[in-house]
Write a protein that holds these residues in place. Structure first.
Motif, PDB file in Angstrom:
ATOM      1  N   PRO B 234       0.809  -1.227   0.000  1.00 53.86           N
ATOM      2  CA  PRO B 234       0.000   0.000   0.000  1.00 53.86           C
ATOM      3  C   PRO B 234       0.840   1.275   0.000  1.00 53.86           C
ATOM      4  O   PRO B 234       0.403   2.297  -0.540  1.00 53.86           O
ATOM      5  CB  PRO B 234      -0.822  -0.109   1.287  1.00 53.86           C
ATOM      6  CG  PRO B 234      -0.908  -1.556   1.545  1.00 53.86           C
ATOM      7  CD  PRO B 234       0.395  -2.136   1.085  1.00 53.86           C
ATOM      8  N   VAL B 235       2.031   1.213   0.584  1.00 50.25           N
ATOM      9  CA  VAL B 235       2.875   2.406   0.571  1.00 50.25           C
ATOM     10  C   VAL B 235       3.348   2.685  -0.858  1.00 50.25           C
ATOM     11  O   VAL B 235       3.380   3.837  -1.301  1.00 50.25           O
ATOM     12  CB  VAL B 235       4.068   2.232   1.538  1.00 50.25           C
ATOM     13  CG1 VAL B 235       4.927   3.470   1.542  1.00 50.25           C
ATOM     14  CG2 VAL B 235       3.564   1.926   2.931  1.00 50.25           C
ATOM     15  N   LEU B 236       3.695   1.617  -1.595  1.00 44.19           N
ATOM     16  CA  LEU B 236       4.043   1.806  -3.007  1.00 44.19           C
ATOM     17  C   LEU B 236       2.836   2.340  -3.771  1.00 44.19           C
ATOM     18  O   LEU B 236       2.968   3.212  -4.636  1.00 44.19           O
ATOM     19  CB  LEU B 236       4.505   0.486  -3.624  1.00 44.19           C
ATOM     20  CG  LEU B 236       4.805   0.554  -5.122  1.00 44.19           C
ATOM     21  CD1 LEU B 236       6.052   1.379  -5.384  1.00 44.19           C
ATOM     22  CD2 LEU B 236       4.955  -0.825  -5.730  1.00 44.19           C
ATOM     23  N   THR B 237       1.653   1.806  -3.427  1.00 49.23           N
ATOM     24  CA  THR B 237       0.444   2.285  -4.090  1.00 49.23           C
ATOM     25  C   THR B 237       0.287   3.781  -3.887  1.00 49.23           C
ATOM     26  O   THR B 237       0.008   4.520  -4.843  1.00 49.23           O
ATOM     27  CB  THR B 237      -0.783   1.546  -3.522  1.00 49.23           C
ATOM     28  OG1 THR B 237      -0.580   0.151  -3.705  1.00 49.23           O
ATOM     29  CG2 THR B 237      -2.047   1.975  -4.218  1.00 49.23           C
ATOM     30  N   SER B 238       0.482   4.243  -2.659  1.00 46.29           N
ATOM     31  CA  SER B 238       0.330   5.675  -2.404  1.00 46.29           C
ATOM     32  C   SER B 238       1.383   6.456  -3.194  1.00 46.29           C
ATOM     33  O   SER B 238       1.065   7.465  -3.829  1.00 46.29           O
ATOM     34  CB  SER B 238       0.425   5.973  -0.908  1.00 46.29           C
ATOM     35  OG  SER B 238       1.737   5.760  -0.425  1.00 46.29           O
ATOM     36  N   ALA B 239       2.627   5.974  -3.203  1.00 44.62           N
ATOM     37  CA  ALA B 239       3.676   6.696  -3.924  1.00 44.62           C
ATOM     38  C   ALA B 239       3.388   6.721  -5.422  1.00 44.62           C
ATOM     39  O   ALA B 239       3.521   7.767  -6.075  1.00 44.62           O
ATOM     40  CB  ALA B 239       5.024   6.038  -3.655  1.00 44.62           C
ATOM     41  N   ALA B 240       2.981   5.564  -5.973  1.00 45.38           N
ATOM     42  CA  ALA B 240       2.710   5.508  -7.413  1.00 45.38           C
ATOM     43  C   ALA B 240       1.539   6.405  -7.769  1.00 45.38           C
ATOM     44  O   ALA B 240       1.541   7.053  -8.829  1.00 45.38           O
ATOM     45  CB  ALA B 240       2.428   4.065  -7.833  1.00 45.38           C
ATOM     46  N   ALA B 241       0.537   6.475  -6.881  1.00 45.59           N
ATOM     47  CA  ALA B 241      -0.599   7.351  -7.152  1.00 45.59           C
ATOM     48  C   ALA B 241      -0.149   8.811  -7.168  1.00 45.59           C
ATOM     49  O   ALA B 241      -0.536   9.585  -8.058  1.00 45.59           O
ATOM     50  CB  ALA B 241      -1.690   7.140  -6.095  1.00 45.59           C
ATOM     51  N   LEU B 242       0.690   9.198  -6.209  1.00 47.23           N
ATOM     52  CA  LEU B 242       1.158  10.586  -6.165  1.00 47.23           C
ATOM     53  C   LEU B 242       1.981  10.908  -7.413  1.00 47.23           C
ATOM     54  O   LEU B 242       1.864  11.998  -7.992  1.00 47.23           O
ATOM     55  CB  LEU B 242       1.982  10.830  -4.903  1.00 47.23           C
ATOM     56  CG  LEU B 242       1.261  10.608  -3.575  1.00 47.23           C
ATOM     57  CD1 LEU B 242       2.166  10.969  -2.420  1.00 47.23           C
ATOM     58  CD2 LEU B 242      -0.032  11.400  -3.514  1.00 47.23           C
ATOM     59  N   LEU B 243       2.814   9.941  -7.830  1.00 45.96           N
ATOM     60  CA  LEU B 243       3.612  10.162  -9.038  1.00 45.96           C
ATOM     61  C   LEU B 243       2.710  10.330 -10.255  1.00 45.96           C
ATOM     62  O   LEU B 243       2.924  11.206 -11.101  1.00 45.96           O
ATOM     63  CB  LEU B 243       4.565   8.972  -9.237  1.00 45.96           C
ATOM     64  CG  LEU B 243       5.552   9.071 -10.389  1.00 45.96           C
ATOM     65  CD1 LEU B 243       6.468  10.266 -10.211  1.00 45.96           C
ATOM     66  CD2 LEU B 243       6.386   7.798 -10.505  1.00 45.96           C
ATOM     67  N   LEU B 244       1.680   9.498 -10.295  1.00 47.17           N
ATOM     68  CA  LEU B 244       0.734   9.588 -11.402  1.00 47.17           C
ATOM     69  C   LEU B 244       0.022  10.946 -11.389  1.00 47.17           C
ATOM     70  O   LEU B 244      -0.175  11.563 -12.447  1.00 47.17           O
ATOM     71  CB  LEU B 244      -0.283   8.451 -11.286  1.00 47.17           C
ATOM     72  CG  LEU B 244      -1.219   8.217 -12.454  1.00 47.17           C
ATOM     73  CD1 LEU B 244      -0.428   7.814 -13.682  1.00 47.17           C
ATOM     74  CD2 LEU B 244      -2.232   7.131 -12.111  1.00 47.17           C
ATOM     75  N   PHE B 245      -0.336  11.446 -10.208  1.00 46.25           N
ATOM     76  CA  PHE B 245      -0.983  12.758 -10.109  1.00 46.25           C
ATOM     77  C   PHE B 245      -0.031  13.844 -10.613  1.00 46.25           C
ATOM     78  O   PHE B 245      -0.437  14.761 -11.329  1.00 46.25           O
ATOM     79  CB  PHE B 245      -1.394  13.063  -8.666  1.00 46.25           C
ATOM     80  CG  PHE B 245      -2.461  12.162  -8.138  1.00 46.25           C
ATOM     81  CD1 PHE B 245      -3.281  11.440  -8.999  1.00 46.25           C
ATOM     82  CD2 PHE B 245      -2.665  12.028  -6.773  1.00 46.25           C
ATOM     83  CE1 PHE B 245      -4.258  10.600  -8.514  1.00 46.25           C
ATOM     84  CE2 PHE B 245      -3.649  11.190  -6.282  1.00 46.25           C
ATOM     85  CZ  PHE B 245      -4.439  10.474  -7.152  1.00 46.25           C
ATOM     86  N   ASP B 246       1.249  13.725 -10.213  1.00 46.57           N
ATOM     87  CA  ASP B 246       2.219  14.714 -10.679  1.00 46.57           C
ATOM     88  C   ASP B 246       2.295  14.723 -12.193  1.00 46.57           C
ATOM     89  O   ASP B 246       2.429  15.769 -12.822  1.00 46.57           O
ATOM     90  CB  ASP B 246       3.605  14.395 -10.100  1.00 46.57           C
ATOM     91  CG  ASP B 246       3.817  15.029  -8.737  1.00 46.57           C
ATOM     92  OD1 ASP B 246       2.833  15.538  -8.177  1.00 46.57           O
ATOM     93  OD2 ASP B 246       4.956  15.009  -8.239  1.00 46.57           O
ATOM     94  N   ARG B 247       2.223  13.539 -12.781  1.00 43.45           N
ATOM     95  CA  ARG B 247       2.405  13.437 -14.227  1.00 43.45           C
ATOM     96  C   ARG B 247       1.159  13.824 -14.996  1.00 43.45           C
ATOM     97  O   ARG B 247       1.259  14.343 -16.116  1.00 43.45           O
ATOM     98  CB  ARG B 247       2.813  12.018 -14.606  1.00 43.45           C
ATOM     99  CG  ARG B 247       4.175  11.609 -14.111  1.00 43.45           C
ATOM    100  CD  ARG B 247       4.465  10.174 -14.501  1.00 43.45           C
ATOM    101  NE  ARG B 247       4.438   9.998 -15.941  1.00 43.45           N
ATOM    102  CZ  ARG B 247       5.464  10.206 -16.743  1.00 43.45           C
ATOM    103  NH1 ARG B 247       6.618  10.578 -16.223  1.00 43.45           N
ATOM    104  NH2 ARG B 247       5.366  10.037 -18.046  1.00 43.45           N
ATOM    105  N   THR B 248      -0.017  13.532 -14.429  1.00 48.40           N
ATOM    106  CA  THR B 248      -1.226  13.723 -15.218  1.00 48.40           C
ATOM    107  C   THR B 248      -2.079  14.897 -14.742  1.00 48.40           C
ATOM    108  O   THR B 248      -2.654  15.604 -15.554  1.00 48.40           O
ATOM    109  CB  THR B 248      -2.101  12.455 -15.195  1.00 48.40           C
ATOM    110  OG1 THR B 248      -2.338  12.113 -13.827  1.00 48.40           O
ATOM    111  CG2 THR B 248      -1.400  11.305 -15.877  1.00 48.40           C
ATOM    112  N   LEU B 249      -2.181  15.123 -13.431  1.00 42.42           N
ATOM    113  CA  LEU B 249      -3.066  16.169 -12.933  1.00 42.42           C
ATOM    114  C   LEU B 249      -2.348  17.491 -12.713  1.00 42.42           C
ATOM    115  O   LEU B 249      -2.990  18.511 -12.480  1.00 42.42           O
ATOM    116  CB  LEU B 249      -3.724  15.736 -11.614  1.00 42.42           C
ATOM    117  CG  LEU B 249      -4.557  14.459 -11.644  1.00 42.42           C
ATOM    118  CD1 LEU B 249      -5.165  14.202 -10.280  1.00 42.42           C
ATOM    119  CD2 LEU B 249      -5.645  14.548 -12.693  1.00 42.42           C
TER     120      LEU B 249
END
Lengths: 230, 581
Positions: B234-249
């Motif tokens: 889940p910690v990787l999930t949170s990090a990957a989600a934040l990275l995805l937000f940085d890239r897309t949102l």
């Protein structure tokens, strides 16, 4: 002369050993009397201390906790790296309205507990009432959150406006999504309760749903304090 | 749904045939799901292996056309361009870690071993188990899809350090990195479902008499792995989600321009990443602990010490992650803390190693293929573990950080450790899994060719690393100080090619035996654990109408007073026989 370990260390080791060995311990079956495989094999006869569904839910809550721990850690890093927080020229978060909303959500936990207590006594009407009230309170919370979000976006706070907006929308949004998920689940349980599927003896789905609801509810004050108040 | 134990399933499920789809595709049978995970992992291993070969070609003969690749790299006539090279090493590691080792060790053998070895008819949540596999398969498809999008796949290293990974223009990859994030988030959901299932099954579904301290060590290792999976992914999930937000949102979690912190990514990633290392190695440790006693015909040495050392690894793995970040910028006092915890975590690993040696000591060792692979695991894990201690020490680490020394270290741990463990498990449980024996001579040929070429391919990397060759560089011949080391690169590449070719023996053996191998008896290795008391392969719900009863611990080999040299867990020891547990 052999050095003897201090008895306290030995005792502690034995105690830990025993504690671990006793988790879910089953008494060894009696040895067979006429050889062979012993008493007729059968399915395990015991009822586990914690049912599969509840244990699985506890695991899920553990994983969810770590997910939010990651997000909260990220928030704290950015928040304390900032020189001024909240940053100047950005809208302030609605502390009072959200405070009232926090009370609404906490109340929904109380109604949920009432619902579970009702079905433990076999009171189906009490279950439906409790679940319905919980759903209404949860939906009210979401509605107010959505309204406040819309207002904040109107004031110019967006995900792209620096770490203030990004952390706010990510953390609160992640929680909001969890409330939506919990609310859908609650709706399904409510429909099944309406149809009389649960009884005093068989209501594990209600318990599991209530566990998740409580998780989502009690996560909220943590986020409220961190994101809105600090 | 109050107690969805196997009891109800027995009555309803045992006597009617399921259709093709329910048997082979959307199966809820833990053994079929185990096979599915195994095939997923082996398929991905082929892809990950081909990527490795391309990396090695580039490093041995930089910027020369790869034979037979002209049709793919048309613009460069077969030469691997730098940005493609970045993609190659990024995706080699990503696929091998997340889609080869995790599916094979945790996914396949977790599913296969746990219910069979604790005497359960199936997992606690069979349907969740099925969803877990198919979620994982979707994650695999998403990950592979990244190869076909514009801009190519993720190219910021498997660690995807921000800000390199957070801004599309930095690496030139657009949807590749996004798909990388999405795939890992989906995989996190899959692993969470699996972990919940494993934990619940181990806690609640053990057969009568199967106390925790009568569980085979591989079940212990998978149980502890499941705890790490549950809490680390889940910690990787949170990090990957934040990275995805940085890239897309357009958020700025990891970008200093908007108040973000690039180091935050490293903290989140390695907080997941170090437990992940133990997720990769713990099941292999359990597998070795399972196989060594069987073929040494001796009880495992120090059963409880094995359990307690795994539990302490489980705890310590959370507080060592900073050793991945010694040169990232860290208060020296924090660095010292991480040095100490890292040194401490070597202790339980050493305890395990000495226990393996103690198990072998004085045993009547049978050098079967699973045993050879398990022995290779122990030896290679020792090398990988010792090179890890080098890096745990900051003064040494500053010198060898991000060189081929770390590449050698990681491959000695995850290939020498996890992959040899996986091969040992496949050779050992294949008879139970598929009902046929693998071919021994072909297996030994596979083992020896793999073992030798593996060392040719990876040992010289230590030398290159100490010689100063940086990790992830595109063309080592560009650096003057590396030019007289280039022949090592050529040697490594030949070793790697031979290692790749050696796997053909395995593929032939696997598929030939699958269809034409000798029929496996119920207990081909004369082992004691419960899976060998079920038919090979076990039917749906594993045992007929009775669950086995367990009378003693799992490693009762050569018990004095028992005529055979093994005492199955289902058979009580005679009065007066010296029980170990």
């Amino acid at each position: 002369m052999t050095p003897a370990s201090p008895p306290a260390v030995d005792d502690a080791a034995v105690a830990v050993d025993r504690l671990l060995a006793d988790i879910g311990r089953l008494p060894p079956p009696p040895p067979p009397e006429e050889g062979g495989e012993g008493r007729p094999w059968g399915e395990p006869e015991r009822t586990p201390l914690v049912s599969n569904a509840v244990l699985g839910m506890l695991g899920f809550m553990g994983a969810e906790t770590m997910l939010f721990a990651g997000l909260i850690a990220g928030f704290l890093v950015l928040r304390y790296a900032a020189v001024v927080w909240p940053p100047p020229f950005q809208p302030r978060l609605p502390i009072e309205v959200t405070g009232v909303n926090t009370v609404v959500l906490l109340l929904s936990s109380a109604t949920m507990i009432r619902a579970v207590r009702a079905i433990r006594r076999g009171n189906q009407a009490g279950l439906v009432g409790g679940l319905g009230l919980t759903a209404v309170l949860g939906a009210a919370f979401l509605g107010v959150q959505g309204y406040e979000w819309a207002r904040l976006v109107g004031f110019g706070l967006t995900v792209t406006s620096g770490s203030y907006g990004a952390t706010f929308y990510t953390l609160i949004g992640a929680h909001g999504l969890h409330v939506v998920g919990a609310l859908i689940w609650l709706g399904i349980v409510l429909v099944r309760a309406w149809r009389g599927r649960f009884s005093a003896r068989a209501h594990t789905p209600v318990v599991v749903c209530a566990m998740y609801w409580s998780f989502v509810v009690f996560l909220w004050p943590v986020l409220y304090v961190l994101v809105y108040l600090t | 749904m109050s107690h969805p134990t196997a009891a109800t399933a027995t009555v309803h499920g045992a006597h009617h045939e399921l259709g093709f789809v329910r048997t082979y595709i959307f199966s809820t049978d833990h053994k079929m799901i185990a096979r599915q995970f195994l095939f997923l992992g082996l398929f991905m291993m082929v892809i990950g292996g081909i990527l490795a070969m391309l990396i090695r070609w580039q490093l041995a003969w930089p910027e020369t056309p790869v034979p037979g690749l002209g049709w793919l790299l048309t613009e460069t006539e077969g030469i691997i361009p730098p940005e493609t090279y970045n993609m190659l090493f990024t995706m080699h590691a990503t696929l091998m870690i997340f889609f080869v080792i995790m599916p094979i060790l945790a996914g396949s053998f977790g599913n296969f071993c746990i219910p069979l070895m604790i005497g359960a008819r199936d997992m606690a949540f069979p349907r969740l188990n099925m969803i877990s596999f198919w979620t994982g398969a979707v994650a695999g498809v998403l990950m592979l899809a990244g190869f076909f999008v514009k801009g190519g796949h993720a190219a910021a290293g498997w660690t995807s350090y921000a800000p390199l990974s957070a801004v599309p223009t930095y690496t030139g990859t657009d949807w590749g990195q996004n798909l990388w994030c999405i795939s890992l988030i989906v995989l996190g959901a899959s692993s969470m479902m699996g972990a919940i299932n494993y934990i619940t099954t181990v806690v609640n579904m053990r057969a009568p008499g199967m106390t925790l301290f009568r569980m085979p060590l591989v079940v212990w290792s998978l149980f502890i792995t499941a705890i790490l999976l549950l809490l680390a992914l889940p910690v990787l999930t949170s990090a990957a989600a934040l990275l995805l937000f940085d890239r897309t949102l357009g958020t700025h979690w990891f970008l200093p321009a908007g108040g973000g912190e690039p180091l935050l990514w490293q903290h989140l990633f390695w907080f997941f990443g170090h437990p992940e290392v133990y997720i990769l190695i713990l099941p292999a440790m359990g597998i070795a602990s399972e196989i060594l006693p069987v073929f040494a015909r001796k009880p495992i040495f120090g059963y409880r010490a094995m359990v307690y050392s795994m539990l302490s690894i489980c705890f310590l793995s959370w507080i060592v992650y900073g050793h991945h970040m010694f040169v990232s910028g860290m208060d020296p006092r924090v660095g010292i803390a991480f040095v100490l915890t890292t040194m401490v975590i070597a202790v339980p690993s050493a305890i395990k190693t000495f226990n393996w040696l103690g198990t072998l000591w004085g045993g009547s060792i049978l050098f079967t293929t699973p045993m050879l692979n398990a022995l290779a695991f122990v030896g290679m894990f020792v090398i990988g573990g010792l090179s890890g201690i080098f890096m745990a020490s900051t003064p040494v680490d500053i010198f060898i950080q991000d060189t081929y020394f770390i590449v050698a270290h990681i491959h000695y741990v995850v290939f020498g450790g996890s992959i040899f463990g996986a091969f040992a498990a496949i050779y050992y449980w294949f008879p139970k899994m598929f009902g046929r024996m693998l071919n021994e001579p072909l297996g030994k040929l596979h083992f020896w060719t793999t073992f030798i070429t593996y060392n040719v391919a990876f040992f010289p990397m230590h030398i290159l690393g100490v010689g100063g060759m940086m990790r992830r560089i595109y063309n080592p011949t560009q650096y003057e100080f590396l030019q007289n080391l280039q022949w090592w690169n050529v040697l490594i590449t030949w070793g790697a090619f031979a290692l790749g070719l050696a796997q053909i023996f395995f593929v032939i053996n696997f598929f030939w035996s699958l269809f034409a191998g000798r029929r496996a008896p119920m207990n081909p290795w004369n082992a004691t654990t419960l899976e060998w008391s079920a038919p090979s392969p076990p039917p749906h719900l594993n045992w007929g109408d009775r669950i086995p009863t367990v009378y003693h611990g799992p490693y009762e080999y050569s018990v004095p007073g028992v005529p055979e040299d093994f005492s199955p867990q289902t058979r009580p020891l005679p009065a007066g026989a010296a029980a170990h547990h």
